[in-house]
Design a protein around this motif. Structure first.
Motif, mmCIF file in Angstrom:
data_model
loop_
_atom_site.group_PDB
_atom_site.id
_atom_site.type_symbol
_atom_site.label_atom_id
_atom_site.label_comp_id
_atom_site.label_asym_id
_atom_site.label_seq_id
_atom_site.Cartn_x
_atom_site.Cartn_y
_atom_site.Cartn_z
ATOM 1 N N GLU A 1 0.815 -1.215 0.000
ATOM 2 C CA GLU A 1 0.000 0.000 0.000
ATOM 3 C C GLU A 1 0.848 1.264 0.000
ATOM 4 N N GLU B 1 0.449 4.328 -2.616
ATOM 5 C CA GLU B 1 0.169 5.709 -2.193
ATOM 6 C C GLU B 1 1.247 6.667 -2.664
ATOM 7 N N ARG B 2 2.491 6.224 -2.697
ATOM 8 C CA ARG B 2 3.560 7.081 -3.234
ATOM 9 C C ARG B 2 3.284 7.415 -4.698
ATOM 10 N N ARG C 1 0.332 7.276 -6.183
ATOM 11 C CA ARG C 1 -0.895 8.076 -6.241
ATOM 12 C C ARG C 1 -0.570 9.562 -6.057
ATOM 13 N N GLY C 2 0.394 9.852 -5.201
ATOM 14 C CA GLY C 2 0.777 11.227 -4.948
ATOM 15 C C GLY C 2 1.442 11.912 -6.127
#
Length: 482
Positions: free
Chosen positions: A290, A294-295, A297-298
Motif C-alpha cells: 500500500e 500511495e507514493r 498516487r501522490g
C-alpha cells in the motif's frame, strides 16, 4: 428479411511505456535506430541470460491502474506465453496471465448516440514487446523479410476492456479517452504512427435480445483512430452479410487494409490454452504494498475529466471549450498560463482554440514549439481589452508576432496600428462619409437598417481599420438618426 443485430466490441490496447530502458534489461528503446543495435543477450533470448524487472515500468503500470479506477494487485505473476514467430527470439513472450497487476477498472465515455456510458476494464497487465518484421521494401529484396529486434523486450501495458461497446463511435470515444489518460500520465507518448499506442479490436454481432455473445473476429494492430473506426464498421457489415446469407462467422484474426477499407483473414484465432501459459521461473512474484501505491498516487497529475470540470466551474468556460482545451495537456497548460495574465478566460480560450491552434495545425508543430508564448499572447490580448487595437487588427499583429517572435507592443508601435478612440476624429470621418453618401443616408433614415453595415465599412476603410468599432457604431447611429 435481414435480422437486426447488436454489435459487441471489446478492445485490447497496447501502450508502449516511456521508460529509458527495456522492461527486463538495460538496453535503450529509442525509436528509429539502426536495426539490431539496441539489443543484448537478454532481449535476444540467448542461453543463460536472465531478466531483471524494470522498477519504473511497474510504477507506470500502477499509475495507469489508478487513473483507470483499477484495483492494484498486491501480488502478481509473470508468465511465459509460448508461440513461435521469427520476431520472438526466445520462442515465448514474458507477459502476465492469471494474476495481472491491475484489474476491475472502468472509464466513462460520452457519445451523441449513447450519451454517458461506463466501459469496464477487465485488466491491465505488463509484458514485453516482440521485435519487428520488415518485409521486402525494395525491388532487390521484394521476396525477403528481415528481423529487427530493437523493439524486442520494450515494456508494454496491455489494457483489456470488457465487451461493453456497441458501436464504432463508442470504441473510438473509449480509445481517445484512454489515449488522453496515458499521455497525461506520461507513461506513454501516444504516438500512433510509431506504434506506441495500438489497438486490437474484438468484434462480434448477435441478434438483438440475445444474451449469448456471437463468434468474434480479432482485428489486429491498427494504429489510427480513423482506421479503427473503418475496420470495425466494415467487420460488422461483413459478419451481418455472412449470417444473413446462411454463412457462419469463424473465430479468426483479421488484418485491416487501409487502401481497400476491408479486413482480410490472417490466421485462426488462438485461445489462451494454445499459448501454454506457465509462471516464468526466472522472475519472482511482483509484490506491491500500500505504501508504494500511495507514493505513486501522490505523483498523479490532474486528469482530463477533472481538468475539464474545473475549466467549466472555476473559469466559466462552456462544456465544448473545456473539452477541447482539456483534451491536450500541453495546450491546456498554455491556456492556463495565459489566463491569469489577462483575467479573461473566455478571450484566452477563443485565441488558443482559434489562431494558436490554426497555426499549430498549419505548421504541424506542438504548442511547445510555438513562436508565440503564453506571455506574448497575453500581451496581445491585453491590448484588445484596453482598446489599444481592435480584434481585427489583433489578428494582423498576431501574424507578425508568429512570424517574428516579437511582442505585440513593439509591433503595434512600429506599424502604427493603435486604434483610433478619439471621439472628435471619428466624428469628423463620419460627417464626411454621411455628406458624401446622401442617397444611402436618406434610405437609412427611411428605415433601411441594413445600410448600417455600409456606413461602418466606409468608416473602417477611411480609418484603415483603426477606428474603434464600438464607438463607430454608437456615433454613426446617433448622427444618422439625428
Amino acid at each position: 428479411m435481414s435480422t437486426t443485430y447488436e454489435t459487441v466490441i471489446g478492445l485490447e490496447v497496447h501502450a508502449q511505456l516511456t521508460t529509458d530502458t527495456k522492461i527486463f534489461c538495460g538496453c535503450s528503446k529509442t525509436f528509429g535506430q539502426e536495426a539490431n543495435t539496441q539489443t543484448c543477450p537478454v532481449c535476444l533470448g540467448l542461453p543463460g541470460a536472465l531478466p531483471v524487472l524494470n522498477g519504473k515500468a511497474v510504477e507506470f503500470a500502477i499509475k495507469a491502474g489508478l487513473a483507470t479506477n483499477c484495483a492494484i494487485a498486491p501480488r502478481s505473476i509473470f508468465a511465459r506465453k509460448n508461440y513461435f514467430y521469427p520476431d520472438l527470439p526466445k520462442g515465448y513472450q514474458i507477459s502476465q496471465f492469471e494474476l495481472p497487476v491491475c484489474e476491475h477498472g472502468w472509464l466513462d465515455i460520452n457519445t451523441e448516440e449513447s450519451g454517458e456510458k461506463r466501459i469496464g476494464i477487465t485488466r491491465i497487465h505488463m509484458e514485453e514487446d516482440a521485435g519487428k518484421l520488415i518485409h521486402g521494401e525494395t525491388s532487390e529484396n521484394a521476396r525477403t523479410s528481415f528481423v529487427d529486434l530493437n523493439r524486442a523486450c520494450t515494456p508494454l501495458l496491455e489494457i483489456v476492456s470488457e465487451p461493453d461497446m456497441r458501436s464504432a463511435d463508442e470504441a473510438i470515444a473509449y480509445l481517445k479517452k484512454l489515449h488522453q489518460i496515458v499521455v497525461y500520465l506520461g507513461v506513454c507518448d501516444g504516438n500512433l504512427e510509431e506504434g506506441s499506442f495500438r489497438c486490437d479490436a474484438n468484434v462480434s454481432i448477435r441478434p438483438v435480445g440475445q444474451e449469448e455473445l456471437g463468434t468474434r473476429s480479432e482485428l489486429k494492430n491498427i494504429n489510427s483512430f480513423r482506421f479503427i473506426k473503418q475496420a470495425i464498421e466494415y467487420e460488422v457489415e461483413r459478419q451481418a452479410d455472412l449470417l444473413d446469407n446462411g454463412g457462419k462467422v469463424v473465430q479468426e484474426t483479421r488484418l485491416f487494409d487501409s487502401q481497400t477499407g476491408m479486413t482480410r483473414s490472417m490466421r485462426g484465432k488462438e485461445e489462451a490454452h494454445d499459448y501454454r501459459y506457465f509462471p516464468d521461473p526466472d522472475l519472482v512474484p511482483l509484490v506491491i504494498d500500500e505504501a508504494w501505491i500511495e507514493r505513486v498516487r501522490g505523483t498523479l497529475p490532474e486528469l482530463p475529466d477533472a481538468k475539464r470540470a474545473r475549466f467549466e466551474t472555476d473559469l466559466g468556460l462552456s462544456a465544448y471549450d473545456a473539452e477541447i482545451l482539456a483534451a491536450d495537456q500541453a495546450l491546456a497548460a498554455y491556456f492556463e498560463a495565459c489566463v491569469p495574465l489577462t483575467g479573461d478566460a473566455k478571450l484566452c480560450a477563443n485565441w488558443v482554440m482559434g489562431e494558436i491552434s490554426r497555426c499549430l495545425n498549419d505548421e504541424n508543430i506542438a504548442i511547445d514549439a510555438a513562436p508565440v508564448s503564453a506571455e506574448l499572447l497575453a500581451g496581445l490580448l491585453k491590448r484588445i481589452k484596453d482598446n489599444t487595437i481592435s480584434g481585427k487588427i489583433a489578428k494582423t499583429v498576431f501574424e507578425k508576432m508568429w512570424a517574428s517572435g516579437k511582442d505585440a507592443d513593439s509591433i503595434i508601435e512600429a506599424e502604427g496600428l493603435k486604434q483610433v478612440t478619439d471621439t472628435s476624429a471619428i466624428e469628423a470621418m463620419i460627417d464626411e462619409i454621411i455628406a458624401a453618401n446622401p442617397g444611402q443616408t436618406a434610405e437609412f433614415r427611411a428605415g433601411k437598417e441594413k445600410l448600417m453595415g455600409f456606413f461602418v465599412g466606409q468608416v473602417m476603410k477611411a480609418s484603415q481599420g483603426k477606428a474603434n468599432p464600438g464607438m463607430v457604431n454608437q456615433i454613426l447611429r446617433k448622427k444618422l438618426l439625428g
